[in-house]
Design an enzyme around this catalytic site. Structure first.
Site, PDB file in Angstrom:
ATOM      1  N   ASP A   1     -15.608  35.568   3.289  1.00  0.00           N
ATOM      2  CA  ASP A   1     -15.415  36.694   3.136  1.00  0.00           C
ATOM      3  C   ASP A   1     -15.106  37.801   2.299  1.00  0.00           C
ATOM      4  O   ASP A   1     -13.953  37.519   2.118  1.00  0.00           O
ATOM      5  CB  ASP A   1     -15.610  37.844   4.472  1.00  0.00           C
TER       6      ASP A   1
ATOM      7  N   ASN B   1     -11.134  39.678  19.414  1.00  0.00           N
ATOM      8  CA  ASN B   1     -11.912  39.662  20.034  1.00  0.00           C
ATOM      9  C   ASN B   1     -13.036  38.918  19.675  1.00  0.00           C
ATOM     10  O   ASN B   1     -13.937  39.043  20.341  1.00  0.00           O
ATOM     11  CB  ASN B   1     -13.077  40.708  19.557  1.00  0.00           C
TER      12      ASN B   1
ATOM     13  N   HIS C   1     -14.243  36.572  16.888  1.00  0.00           N
ATOM     14  CA  HIS C   1     -15.360  37.819  15.863  1.00  0.00           C
ATOM     15  C   HIS C   1     -15.260  35.845  14.812  1.00  0.00           C
ATOM     16  O   HIS C   1     -13.345  35.536  15.268  1.00  0.00           O
ATOM     17  CB  HIS C   1     -15.032  38.687  15.127  1.00  0.00           C
TER      18      HIS C   1
ATOM     19  N   GLU D   1     -18.660  40.046  13.960  1.00  0.00           N
ATOM     20  CA  GLU D   1     -17.533  40.833  15.405  1.00  0.00           C
ATOM     21  C   GLU D   1     -18.683  40.819  16.480  1.00  0.00           C
ATOM     22  O   GLU D   1     -20.058  40.617  16.741  1.00  0.00           O
ATOM     23  CB  GLU D   1     -17.635  42.186  15.076  1.00  0.00           C
TER      24      GLU D   1
END
Ligand code: F6R
Length: 254
Positions: A67, A136, A138, A143
């Protein structure tokens, strides 16, 4: 999934480096998927040491990063281009023609993302994809709620992820709002997955990813479906797992 738990971050990083070095010696033109963030720093340091002291050769390797932030030029000190250069690439002997990181300054996101996917295919797919995990759940910038079949695309970052990353910027307003990220489906196409996690801050996410239900609310949980997924953890990240894991990646016959 094979879960390999080590006593410390250093040991986990060295074991992950041994895993990659082993693959690289068997296939000198390895196609490596890479992650940024604090977790793989120890792995990159150890691979740099192996290159320097043991002659580990990266000259035929192709890399694809997961990314990049939208709107940050490669020379920005918080861009993932800059991160990779400083923390890994300048310490090894990659051929820079075979280095790929999503281009956050592109004007045509759809065309760029399609090209990135196609480029991965041209190199025969990713052999080993290194992954970190967000608090979380991801993976890359996928996400919670991301499609589990998604491909490389532009994504909006959640408030939590922007807050997690704000420490690297002068103020929270400067944290980019968008990123280009490989999709969950793109990641799952890699032949092997190497998920790294360290510290108690990741214990809940690891519990959900390794032992929880497979759900888009914890994108990392999809790797339970991968045939060759390895989670390399330190004992703090593994603290909430209830299964008994005593796995090794060596001499594994699939
Ligand atoms: C970075 C990436 C992210 C990180 C994750 C964990 O390329 O894909 O998903 O792996 O946010 O970051 P750290 O390692 O900093 O805790």
């Amino acid at each position: 999934m094979l879960v390999i738990v080590k006593d410390s971050y250093e040991q986990m990083s060295k074991e992950a480096a041994r895993f990659i070095a082993d693959h690289l010696r068997k296939k000198p033109n390895l196609v490596l998927g890479l992650a940024t963030g604090s977790t793989p720093l120890g792995l990159y340091r150890e691979l740099g040491r192996m290159h320097r002291e043991e002659g580990l050769d990266f000259s035929k390797v192709t890399t694809f990063n997961l990314d990049e932030y939208v709107g940050l030029p490669p020379e920005h000190d918080q861009s993932y281009h800059y991160f990779m250069q400083e923390n890994f690439f300048k310490h090894i002997n990659l051929d820079h023609r075979y280095v790929h990181i999503p281009m956050g300054m592109t004007r045509d996101f759809d065309a760029f993302c399609a090209w990135y996917e196609q480029r991965i295919q041209e190199f025969g797919g990713i052999d080993v994809q290194v992954l970190g995990i967000g608090g979380n759940g991801h993976i890359a910038f996928n996400e919670p709620g991301s499609s589990l079949g998604s491909r490389t695309r532009i994504k909006t970052l959640t408030g939590t992820t922007r807050m997690d990353n704000a420490r690297f910027f002068r103020n929270s307003e400067e944290v980019p709002k968008f990123a280009i990220t490989m999709g969950v489906g793109t990641i799952m196409d890699a032949k092997e997955l190497l998920l790294l996690a360290t510290s108690s801050a990741k214990a809940n996410a690891i519990k959900a990813a390794v032992e929880g239900p497979i759900t888009a609310m914890c994108p990392a949980s999809i790797i339970q479906l991968h045939r060759k997924a390895y989670a390399f953890l330190d004992k703090d990240a593994a603290a909430k797992l209830t299964g008994l894991y005593n796995d090794t990646w060596e001499s594994r016959v699939f």
